[in-house]
Design an enzyme around this catalytic site. Structure first.
Site, short mmCIF file in Angstrom:
data_model
loop_
_atom_site.label_atom_id
_atom_site.label_comp_id
_atom_site.label_asym_id
_atom_site.label_seq_id
_atom_site.Cartn_x
_atom_site.Cartn_y
_atom_site.Cartn_z
CG ASP A 13 -1.78 -1.29 1.24
OD1 ASP A 13 -2.25 -1.69 0.17
OD2 ASP A 13 -1.90 -1.88 2.32
CG HIS A 43 -1.61 -2.70 -7.29
ND1 HIS A 43 -0.65 -3.26 -8.09
CD2 HIS A 43 -1.26 -3.03 -6.03
CE1 HIS A 43 0.25 -3.89 -7.34
NE2 HIS A 43 -0.11 -3.77 -6.09
P1 IMP Z 1 -2.66 -12.70 2.93
O1 IMP Z 1 -1.63 -12.25 1.95
O2 IMP Z 1 -4.07 -12.39 2.49
O3 IMP Z 1 -2.47 -14.12 3.36
O4 IMP Z 1 -2.46 -11.81 4.25
C1 IMP Z 1 -1.30 -11.92 5.05
C2 IMP Z 1 -0.90 -10.57 5.61
O5 IMP Z 1 -0.45 -9.75 4.56
C3 IMP Z 1 -2.05 -9.79 6.27
O6 IMP Z 1 -1.52 -9.00 7.32
C4 IMP Z 1 -2.54 -8.90 5.15
O7 IMP Z 1 -3.18 -7.74 5.65
C5 IMP Z 1 -1.24 -8.56 4.46
N1 IMP Z 1 -1.39 -8.24 3.02
C6 IMP Z 1 -1.53 -9.11 1.99
N2 IMP Z 1 -1.60 -8.46 0.82
C7 IMP Z 1 -1.48 -7.16 1.09
C8 IMP Z 1 -1.43 -5.97 0.27
O8 IMP Z 1 -1.51 -5.99 -0.95
N3 IMP Z 1 -1.29 -4.80 0.93
C9 IMP Z 1 -1.17 -4.73 2.28
N4 IMP Z 1 -1.19 -5.80 3.08
C10 IMP Z 1 -1.35 -7.01 2.50
MG MG Z 2 -2.75 -2.20 -1.90
#
Ligand code: IMP
Ligand code: MG
Length: 333
Positions: A13, A43
């Protein structure tokens, strides 16, 4: 620039979408190829005043001459792909590698019900972790098995490497962030694979010798969603006061916030082999920077902040975001 990898130096982010869309247009990229985990990423891209929230289609779609590809390392949710293709209208210049693994409903259900994933890691609930687990167990479906995707199947590594052989510009779009990498983040508060620059190359089928530039995207403050530590974290009320309150693109969750971290930035620059820094949302820290397009027009404090980043990291800050619009940016390359 020929082959540029774009990655996130914090927790995701940081505004990679805007940087990818700017470079795809400005540098007339032949290909924009999506790396990273899968549709857990969100995105945001602004084009002609319209806001796109993309989870599968690469952000380079804003350039009508750029071929948009999804590399074999990336997990694909076919419903989301179809939906985003409709929104962006890029069916005729879009390809998915046949080896992309497919997220099914069972993966999403598990991601949203498993106690550790839901309540400890606090995942995005998009099924990516369970799908990667199935992929490692070698039972996942692949894009080549899905009739609705047949027309888009493309040999992504060959397309990318051939474009580079011809001296064309390729942008590799990373997702998530260095400190939620499975290897370099604070395990277990991480995503389900490595998401740093080397992994992004592997995701799309290029070797390390092919990369010319690694752009590390850093936001002017740090945000994080989900579990895990966040050094210097401020309260939601304080974040609101400073204009640092943000909400997740995928989950709608309020992001946690903290001041810019030089130590995280340094470590991220090291792990990713960064050659350039893109600094986003400078206008949130320094409101008078809003919409500025020339470095010389920035205030003294804003310039001191940028200089300190360059001194501590020993890497030039080449791109500076000064607002959400695609053209609200300083390009010092
Ligand atoms: P997962 O990738 O959905 O398994 O989430 C694992 C961790 O990564 C969690 O804390 C999510 O909030 C974080 N996370 C996964 N993808 C993103 C992203 O694109 N932006 C910010 N945090 C992410
Ligand atoms: Mg994002």
């Amino acid at each position: 620039m020929v082959c540029t990898v774009i990655v996130d130096g914090f927790y995701g982010d940081t505004g990679k979408g805007k940087i990818v869309s700017y470079l795809a247009t400005k540098d007339e990229a032949a290909i924009c190829v999506r790396a990273g985990v899968g549709p857990n990423a969100g995105h945001t891209v602004v084009k002609d005043g319209k806001i796109y929230k993309l989870r599968m289609v690469p952000c380079g779609f804003v350039n009508p001459n750029t071929l948009q590809l999804i590399g074999p390392g990336v997990l694909v949710n076919p419903d989301l792909v179809i939906k985003e293709l409709k929104e962006t209208g890029i069916e005729s210049r879009f390809g998915i590698d046949p080896m992309c693994a497919i997220i099914e409903q069972k993966h999403i259900l598990m991601d949203q019900s498993d106690d550790n994933l839901k309540n400890v890691v606090k995942t995005t609930g998009t099924g990516t972790g369970p799908c990667n687990a199935d992929r490692v167990m070698r039972v996942a479906k692949l894009a080549r098995d899905i009739p609705e995707l047949k027309q888009f199947l493309s040999d992504v590594p060959t397309l990318v490497n051939h474009a580079l052989d011809e001296g064309k510009t390729v942008i590799v779009e990373g997702t998530q962030g260095t400190f939620i990498s499975l290897y370099y983040g604070q395990y277990p508060y991480v995503t389900s694979k490595d998401v740093c620059a080397s992994a992004a190359c592997s995701d799309v089928g290029i070797g390390p010798t092919r990369v010319d530039e690694v752009v590390l995207v850093l936001k002017s403050y740090v945000t994080r969603v989900g579990g895990g530590e966040l050094d210097g974290e401020i309260s939601h009320e304080e974040a609101q006061k400073r204009g640092w309150d943000e909400y997740g693109t995928v989950t709608g969750r309020q992001r946690r916030a903290a001041p810019f971290s030089y130590s995280l930035a340094k470590r991220a620059a090291m792990i990713n082999g960064a050659t350039q820094i893109a600094l986003t949302k400078l206008d949130i820290l320094f409101p008078e920077a809003k919409g500025v397009k020339n470095y010389e027009e920035l205030g003294v404090e804003a310039r001191a902040f940028i200089r300190r980043i360059e001194e501590e990291l020993n890497i030039p800050v080449t791109l500076i975001g000064t607002g959400p619009g695609v053209d609200e940016l300083i390009d010092r390359r």
